[in-house]
Design a protein around this motif. Structure first.
Motif, PDB file in Angstrom:
ATOM      1  N   ILE A 308     -13.208   9.510  19.241  1.00  0.00           N
ATOM      2  CA  ILE A 308     -12.158   8.496  19.053  1.00  0.00           C
ATOM      3  C   ILE A 308     -12.321   7.879  17.671  1.00  0.00           C
ATOM      4  O   ILE A 308     -13.431   7.503  17.276  1.00  0.00           O
ATOM      5  CB  ILE A 308     -12.246   7.398  20.139  1.00  0.00           C
ATOM      6  N   GLU A 309     -11.222   7.794  16.952  1.00  0.00           N
ATOM      7  CA  GLU A 309     -11.250   7.212  15.608  1.00  0.00           C
ATOM      8  C   GLU A 309     -10.230   6.088  15.515  1.00  0.00           C
ATOM      9  O   GLU A 309      -9.056   6.266  15.870  1.00  0.00           O
ATOM     10  CB  GLU A 309     -10.930   8.273  14.554  1.00  0.00           C
ATOM     11  N   VAL A 310     -10.672   4.935  15.058  1.00  0.00           N
ATOM     12  CA  VAL A 310      -9.781   3.807  14.792  1.00  0.00           C
ATOM     13  C   VAL A 310      -9.745   3.623  13.280  1.00  0.00           C
ATOM     14  O   VAL A 310     -10.788   3.435  12.654  1.00  0.00           O
ATOM     15  CB  VAL A 310     -10.285   2.528  15.484  1.00  0.00           C
ATOM     16  N   TRP A 311      -8.547   3.697  12.709  1.00  0.00           N
ATOM     17  CA  TRP A 311      -8.426   3.613  11.263  1.00  0.00           C
ATOM     18  C   TRP A 311      -7.444   2.517  10.861  1.00  0.00           C
ATOM     19  O   TRP A 311      -6.617   2.069  11.654  1.00  0.00           O
ATOM     20  CB  TRP A 311      -7.983   4.951  10.668  1.00  0.00           C
ATOM     21  N   ASP A 312      -7.556   2.085   9.624  1.00  0.00           N
ATOM     22  CA  ASP A 312      -6.595   1.108   9.096  1.00  0.00           C
ATOM     23  C   ASP A 312      -6.425   1.341   7.603  1.00  0.00           C
ATOM     24  O   ASP A 312      -7.239   2.014   6.964  1.00  0.00           O
ATOM     25  CB  ASP A 312      -7.074  -0.329   9.369  1.00  0.00           C
ATOM     26  N   LYS A 313      -5.358   0.795   7.075  1.00  0.00           N
ATOM     27  CA  LYS A 313      -5.068   0.843   5.638  1.00  0.00           C
ATOM     28  C   LYS A 313      -5.280  -0.536   5.024  1.00  0.00           C
ATOM     29  O   LYS A 313      -4.529  -0.978   4.152  1.00  0.00           O
ATOM     30  CB  LYS A 313      -3.636   1.321   5.391  1.00  0.00           C
ATOM     31  N   GLY A 314      -6.330  -1.196   5.503  1.00  0.00           N
ATOM     32  CA  GLY A 314      -6.586  -2.572   5.096  1.00  0.00           C
ATOM     33  C   GLY A 314      -7.455  -2.705   3.869  1.00  0.00           C
ATOM     34  O   GLY A 314      -7.417  -1.875   2.960  1.00  0.00           O
ATOM     35  N   ILE A 315      -8.319  -3.749   3.893  1.00  0.00           N
ATOM     36  CA  ILE A 315      -9.040  -4.150   2.675  1.00  0.00           C
ATOM     37  C   ILE A 315     -10.180  -3.216   2.314  1.00  0.00           C
ATOM     38  O   ILE A 315     -10.688  -3.263   1.205  1.00  0.00           O
ATOM     39  CB  ILE A 315      -9.591  -5.582   2.822  1.00  0.00           C
ATOM     40  N   GLY A 316     -10.591  -2.345   3.259  1.00  0.00           N
ATOM     41  CA  GLY A 316     -11.654  -1.391   2.955  1.00  0.00           C
ATOM     42  C   GLY A 316     -13.015  -2.051   2.821  1.00  0.00           C
ATOM     43  O   GLY A 316     -13.169  -3.265   3.012  1.00  0.00           O
ATOM     44  N   ILE A 317     -14.006  -1.246   2.460  1.00  0.00           N
ATOM     45  CA  ILE A 317     -15.386  -1.718   2.374  1.00  0.00           C
ATOM     46  C   ILE A 317     -16.013  -1.177   1.103  1.00  0.00           C
ATOM     47  O   ILE A 317     -15.932   0.015   0.814  1.00  0.00           O
ATOM     48  CB  ILE A 317     -16.213  -1.247   3.588  1.00  0.00           C
ATOM     49  N   ALA A 318     -16.655  -2.050   0.337  1.00  0.00           N
ATOM     50  CA  ALA A 318     -17.356  -1.615  -0.866  1.00  0.00           C
ATOM     51  C   ALA A 318     -18.559  -0.759  -0.472  1.00  0.00           C
ATOM     52  O   ALA A 318     -19.188  -1.012   0.557  1.00  0.00           O
ATOM     53  CB  ALA A 318     -17.820  -2.823  -1.676  1.00  0.00           C
ATOM     54  N   SER A 362     -19.904   5.847  13.564  1.00  0.00           N
ATOM     55  CA  SER A 362     -20.055   5.818  12.106  1.00  0.00           C
ATOM     56  C   SER A 362     -18.830   5.185  11.473  1.00  0.00           C
ATOM     57  O   SER A 362     -17.754   5.135  12.077  1.00  0.00           O
ATOM     58  CB  SER A 362     -20.255   7.231  11.551  1.00  0.00           C
ATOM     59  N   VAL A 363     -19.002   4.705  10.250  1.00  0.00           N
ATOM     60  CA  VAL A 363     -17.918   4.043   9.509  1.00  0.00           C
ATOM     61  C   VAL A 363     -17.743   4.737   8.167  1.00  0.00           C
ATOM     62  O   VAL A 363     -18.724   5.056   7.490  1.00  0.00           O
ATOM     63  CB  VAL A 363     -18.228   2.553   9.284  1.00  0.00           C
ATOM     64  N   GLU A 364     -16.492   4.951   7.787  1.00  0.00           N
ATOM     65  CA  GLU A 364     -16.193   5.549   6.488  1.00  0.00           C
ATOM     66  C   GLU A 364     -15.165   4.685   5.760  1.00  0.00           C
ATOM     67  O   GLU A 364     -14.243   4.152   6.377  1.00  0.00           O
ATOM     68  CB  GLU A 364     -15.626   6.962   6.655  1.00  0.00           C
ATOM     69  N   SER A 365     -15.365   4.555   4.463  1.00  0.00           N
ATOM     70  CA  SER A 365     -14.384   3.861   3.621  1.00  0.00           C
ATOM     71  C   SER A 365     -14.563   4.336   2.200  1.00  0.00           C
ATOM     72  O   SER A 365     -15.692   4.538   1.741  1.00  0.00           O
ATOM     73  CB  SER A 365     -14.580   2.338   3.689  1.00  0.00           C
ATOM     74  N   GLU A 366     -13.453   4.547   1.514  1.00  0.00           N
ATOM     75  CA  GLU A 366     -13.514   5.005   0.126  1.00  0.00           C
ATOM     76  C   GLU A 366     -13.634   3.849  -0.853  1.00  0.00           C
ATOM     77  O   GLU A 366     -13.634   4.064  -2.056  1.00  0.00           O
ATOM     78  CB  GLU A 366     -12.290   5.856  -0.191  1.00  0.00           C
ATOM     79  N   GLY A 367     -13.740   2.633  -0.327  1.00  0.00           N
ATOM     80  CA  GLY A 367     -13.920   1.482  -1.204  1.00  0.00           C
ATOM     81  C   GLY A 367     -12.918   0.382  -0.920  1.00  0.00           C
ATOM     82  O   GLY A 367     -12.148   0.439   0.042  1.00  0.00           O
ATOM     83  N   LEU A 368     -12.939  -0.639  -1.741  1.00  0.00           N
ATOM     84  CA  LEU A 368     -12.049  -1.785  -1.559  1.00  0.00           C
ATOM     85  C   LEU A 368     -10.593  -1.362  -1.644  1.00  0.00           C
ATOM     86  O   LEU A 368     -10.213  -0.528  -2.478  1.00  0.00           O
ATOM     87  CB  LEU A 368     -12.359  -2.856  -2.612  1.00  0.00           C
ATOM     88  N   ASN A 369      -9.803  -1.940  -0.735  1.00  0.00           N
ATOM     89  CA  ASN A 369      -8.360  -1.684  -0.658  1.00  0.00           C
ATOM     90  C   ASN A 369      -8.032  -0.220  -0.345  1.00  0.00           C
ATOM     91  O   ASN A 369      -6.921   0.236  -0.619  1.00  0.00           O
ATOM     92  CB  ASN A 369      -7.667  -2.108  -1.967  1.00  0.00           C
ATOM     93  N   ALA A 370      -8.998   0.500   0.206  1.00  0.00           N
ATOM     94  CA  ALA A 370      -8.777   1.918   0.539  1.00  0.00           C
ATOM     95  C   ALA A 370      -8.828   2.164   2.037  1.00  0.00           C
ATOM     96  O   ALA A 370      -8.844   3.314   2.466  1.00  0.00           O
ATOM     97  CB  ALA A 370      -9.817   2.787  -0.169  1.00  0.00           C
ATOM     98  N   GLY A 371      -8.856   1.097   2.829  1.00  0.00           N
ATOM     99  CA  GLY A 371      -8.862   1.269   4.270  1.00  0.00           C
ATOM    100  C   GLY A 371     -10.223   1.647   4.826  1.00  0.00           C
ATOM    101  O   GLY A 371     -11.179   1.884   4.081  1.00  0.00           O
ATOM    102  N   THR A 372     -10.294   1.703   6.154  1.00  0.00           N
ATOM    103  CA  THR A 372     -11.547   1.988   6.846  1.00  0.00           C
ATOM    104  C   THR A 372     -11.265   2.870   8.055  1.00  0.00           C
ATOM    105  O   THR A 372     -10.217   2.744   8.690  1.00  0.00           O
ATOM    106  CB  THR A 372     -12.219   0.677   7.312  1.00  0.00           C
TER     107      THR A 372
END
Length: 392
Positions: A308-318, A362-372
């Motif tokens: 199961i994957e929950v994703w968003d196009k939000g603030i992302g993570i540094a 696990s958590v993945e993010s390409e950086g700030l403002n790139a979603g999570t």
């Protein structure tokens, strides 16, 4: 052929043999006198041929080889044609200082039956032993630190549990009386009173939810939380949680994409805990996505695991914050996160609950403002022993 020539050939044969070896090597006659030594021996021990050849090995240097153990072993080689290996000798050597040596010896018959020649190889393992000792010391320190960390974790878990229990009773009382007042059982309220008591009730419920999360984490870390296992219809469970967050999604005008594979089976797990995991992740996605943004949930099978994957196009993570996301009470410090609810327990609790089921998160993010994207797996068959009456 003369006897002298035969002896010379024997010596030449021995010298050629030991010169082909890269580690220090000497040959000894049956009297344990040095017949030949190779270049590495002279280099490593800073010795000269005139100081070495023809001398009993126990008399070399500062008599560093003169130990009861080595005497006994070499005597057995001469008398019984035995061999020995990995004999460790730690001594102060003349000119080169303290060293640890590994010695190996084997007998060889001399040319034309001229007695036994002993080949003695020497390996300097001082550096290896030093590294091993440092590794052992580091291991001992890590073991002590591990014990200390386990003790600290136990103390923290006990403190959180005691604190949560202490807050739980008065909070329930506050919420209960607030509901009584809000329902106007003892008389009507004016608009301002109604507003204020509803604020008290709302804040009380939020605080009680927080206390329950802290209590859950304390129980999991102390090993006191079990699972009430049953066969959970995964698709139906996801849809129920999705319906539960519809109001929050609509309030922020978010686009919510739901993708469920046709093959989703029922899985063995704790239905309430699985719902809690999905709700926590969706709540985070909603909180950290600006208005008019988009979030989503995907569910599919990956072998014997439900993914199961929950994703968003939000603030992302540094990137520097990714490794700290699962720490209790950790929140990324940003202008946006300061105005969102929560104190950083949802993700940590979800990870612990997933692992309690035998899955991974696990958590993945390409950086700030790139979603999570938060992805977790749950086994079809849990493999966990059921807990029919988990501790309250």
């Amino acid at each position: 052929m003369s006897m002298n020539r035969s002896a010379a050939e024997s010596v030449n044969y021995t010298e050629c043999l030991i010169d082909a070896v890269d580690e220090p090597l000497v040959s000894l006659n049956r009297d344990l006198r040095v017949v030949a030594a190779n270049r590495p021996f002279y280099q490593i021990f800073d010795a000269k041929p005139m100081e070495t050849l023809g001398r009993v090995i126990f008399d070399l240097g500062n008599e560093q080889w003169n130990t009861p153990g080595l005497r006994k072993l070499l005597d057995a080689v001469i008398r019984h044609k035995t061999t020995f290996g990995a004999y460790e000798l730690e001594r102060d050597f003349e000119k080169i200082g303290r060293r640890v040596m590994h010695l190996n010896a084997r007998p060889l018959n001399g040319a034309r039956g001229r007695g036994i020649i002993v080949l003695l190889s020497i390996e300097d393992i001082t550096r290896r032993r030093s590294i091993e000792r440092k590794l052992l010391q580091a291991h001992e320190k890590l073991s002590a630190l591990s014990v200390e960390l386990r003790y600290s974790a136990a103390v923290k878990a006990e403190f959180l549990a005691n604190m949560s229990h202490a807050l739980w009773t008065p909070l329930n009382s506050i919420n209960g009386f607030s509901e009584v007042l809000s329902d106007e059982i003892f008389g009507p309220l004016n608009a301002k009173q109604k507003k204020y008591i509803n604020n008290v009730l709302s804040s009380g419920k939020d605080l009680l939810l927080l206390v329950n999360k802290i209590l859950d984490i304390a129980k999991i870390e102390s090993g006191k939380t079990g699972l009430s296992l049953s066969m959970v219809p995964l698709a139906k469970t996801i849809l129920e949680v999705a319906q539960f967050v519809e109001e929050a999604v609509a309030k922020k005008k978010l686009q919510f994409e739901l993708e469920l594979a046709d093959s989703l089976p029922a899985i063995e797990g704790d239905e309430l805990r699985i719902k809690e995991i999905i709700f926590n992740l969706l709540a985070n996605a909603i909180d950290f996505t600006p208005e008019n943004g988009s979030i989503g949930l995907r569910a599919r099978m990956a072998g014997q695991m439900a993914e199961i994957e929950v994703w968003d196009k939000g603030i992302g993570i540094a990137p520097e914050h990714l490794l700290r996301l699962f720490e209790d009470f950790f929140r990324v410090d940003s202008l946006y996160s300061r105005v969102t609810d929560g104190i950083g327990l949802g993700l940590s609790l979800s990870k612990k609950l997933v692992e309690l089921h035998g899955g991974k998160l696990s958590v993945e993010s390409e950086g700030l403002n790139a979603g999570t994207a938060v992805r977790f797996t749950l086994p079809i068959i849990s493999g966990m022993a059921p807990c029919l009456n988990p501790e309250n």
